[in-house]
Motif scaffolding. Structure first.
Motif, short mmCIF file in Angstrom:
data_model
loop_
_atom_site.label_atom_id
_atom_site.label_comp_id
_atom_site.label_asym_id
_atom_site.label_seq_id
_atom_site.Cartn_x
_atom_site.Cartn_y
_atom_site.Cartn_z
N MET A 160 0.85 -1.17 0.00
CA MET A 160 0.00 0.00 0.00
C MET A 160 0.89 1.23 0.00
O MET A 160 1.16 1.80 1.04
CB MET A 160 -0.91 0.02 1.21
N SER A 161 1.36 1.64 -1.14
CA SER A 161 2.20 2.83 -1.18
C SER A 161 1.51 4.00 -1.86
O SER A 161 2.11 5.04 -2.04
CB SER A 161 3.52 2.52 -1.88
N SER A 162 0.27 3.86 -2.25
CA SER A 162 -0.47 4.96 -2.88
C SER A 162 -1.11 5.81 -1.79
O SER A 162 -2.15 5.47 -1.25
CB SER A 162 -1.53 4.41 -3.83
N GLN B 71 -12.00 -2.45 9.90
CA GLN B 71 -11.30 -3.22 10.93
C GLN B 71 -10.00 -2.52 11.33
O GLN B 71 -9.23 -2.08 10.48
CB GLN B 71 -10.98 -4.62 10.41
N ARG B 72 -9.79 -2.44 12.64
CA ARG B 72 -8.55 -1.83 13.14
C ARG B 72 -7.37 -2.71 12.76
O ARG B 72 -7.45 -3.94 12.82
CB ARG B 72 -8.61 -1.66 14.65
N VAL B 73 -6.27 -2.08 12.36
CA VAL B 73 -5.07 -2.80 11.95
C VAL B 73 -3.89 -2.31 12.79
O VAL B 73 -3.71 -1.11 12.99
CB VAL B 73 -4.73 -2.55 10.46
N THR B 74 -3.10 -3.26 13.27
CA THR B 74 -1.86 -2.96 13.97
C THR B 74 -0.71 -3.40 13.08
O THR B 74 -0.70 -4.52 12.59
CB THR B 74 -1.79 -3.71 15.32
N PHE B 75 0.25 -2.50 12.87
CA PHE B 75 1.38 -2.80 12.00
C PHE B 75 2.64 -3.03 12.82
O PHE B 75 2.77 -2.56 13.94
CB PHE B 75 1.62 -1.64 11.03
N THR B 76 3.58 -3.76 12.23
CA THR B 76 4.87 -4.03 12.83
C THR B 76 5.92 -3.99 11.73
O THR B 76 5.59 -4.16 10.55
CB THR B 76 4.88 -5.39 13.55
N ASN C 61 0.89 -5.94 8.54
CA ASN C 61 -0.12 -6.16 9.57
C ASN C 61 0.35 -7.28 10.50
O ASN C 61 0.80 -8.32 10.07
CB ASN C 61 -1.50 -6.46 8.98
N ALA C 62 0.26 -7.02 11.80
CA ALA C 62 0.74 -7.97 12.81
C ALA C 62 -0.23 -9.12 13.04
O ALA C 62 0.19 -10.21 13.43
CB ALA C 62 0.99 -7.24 14.13
N GLU C 63 -1.51 -8.88 12.82
CA GLU C 63 -2.54 -9.89 13.07
C GLU C 63 -3.45 -10.01 11.86
O GLU C 63 -3.50 -9.10 11.03
CB GLU C 63 -3.36 -9.50 14.30
N ALA C 64 -4.18 -11.10 11.78
CA ALA C 64 -5.15 -11.27 10.69
C ALA C 64 -6.22 -10.17 10.77
O ALA C 64 -6.61 -9.76 11.86
CB ALA C 64 -5.81 -12.64 10.77
N VAL C 65 -6.65 -9.69 9.62
CA VAL C 65 -7.73 -8.72 9.52
C VAL C 65 -8.92 -9.46 8.92
O VAL C 65 -8.79 -10.08 7.87
CB VAL C 65 -7.34 -7.53 8.62
N ARG C 66 -10.07 -9.40 9.60
CA ARG C 66 -11.24 -10.15 9.15
C ARG C 66 -12.45 -9.24 8.97
O ARG C 66 -12.85 -8.54 9.90
CB ARG C 66 -11.57 -11.25 10.15
N PRO D 186 -1.79 -12.37 8.60
CA PRO D 186 -0.69 -11.56 9.11
C PRO D 186 0.42 -11.45 8.06
O PRO D 186 0.77 -12.43 7.41
CB PRO D 186 -0.20 -12.35 10.34
N GLY D 187 0.92 -10.25 7.87
CA GLY D 187 1.96 -10.01 6.88
C GLY D 187 1.45 -9.85 5.47
O GLY D 187 2.21 -9.55 4.56
N GLY D 188 0.15 -10.04 5.25
CA GLY D 188 -0.43 -9.95 3.92
C GLY D 188 -0.69 -8.53 3.46
O GLY D 188 -0.95 -8.28 2.29
N LEU D 189 -0.63 -7.59 4.37
CA LEU D 189 -0.86 -6.17 4.06
C LEU D 189 0.45 -5.45 4.36
O LEU D 189 0.93 -5.48 5.50
CB LEU D 189 -1.99 -5.65 4.93
N THR D 190 1.05 -4.83 3.38
CA THR D 190 2.32 -4.14 3.60
C THR D 190 2.21 -2.67 3.25
O THR D 190 1.49 -2.28 2.33
CB THR D 190 3.47 -4.78 2.78
N MET D 191 2.96 -1.86 3.98
CA MET D 191 3.04 -0.42 3.76
C MET D 191 4.50 -0.10 3.47
O MET D 191 5.37 -0.47 4.25
CB MET D 191 2.67 0.33 5.02
#
Length: 124
Positions: free
Chosen positions: A1-3, A53-58, A65-70, A116-121
């Motif tokens: 997600m760099s846009s 859904q709230r997302v926590t990044f690491t 994303n540190a945890e699954a987003v559902r 987890p890890g499927g969403l990157t910034m």
């Protein structure tokens, strides 16, 4: 997600210039049918159990994303091809957006999961 959206670009510009921007205290992921830099995603679902859904990044560079987003749906809701980050669970400001690797069709009750890890910034 760099846009980045125009809003996020302005926040970063203020930060780089030492102007103390207001940073989000939490970020929320949304689904949508399209996306653009000025507005983030478009076509966000309404009803059928959908909620951002709230997302926590690491990470120490690229953020993941540190945890699954559902996203849970109680009924058919259409096909979605984009995700976007917002600074609020509803309304708020769009921060960034991206296309999904493949569209997801919600044809009945069910859950859309981003592992987890499927969403990157990235900062690109």
């Amino acid at each position: 997600m760099s846009s980045l959206t125009d809003y996020a670009k302005n926040v970063l510009a203020r930060a780089v210039c030492g102007r103390s921007p207001v940073l989000p205290s939490a970020v929320y992921l949304a689904l949508g049918t399209g996306g653009s830099d000025p507005t983030g995603i478009s076509g966000e679902p309404v009803g059928n159990g959908y909620a951002r859904q709230r997302v926590t990044f690491t990470g120490t560079g690229v953020q993941q994303n540190a945890e699954a987003v559902r996203f849970t749906f109680t009924a058919a809701a259409g096909t979605y091809s984009h995700v976007g980050l917002f600074d609020a669970a509803s309304s708020g400001n769009a921060l960034t957006w991206a296309s999904l690797s493949a569209p997801v069709a919600i044809s009945g009750p069910g859950t859309v999961t981003i592992n987890p890890g499927g969403l990157t910034m990235t900062g690109d």
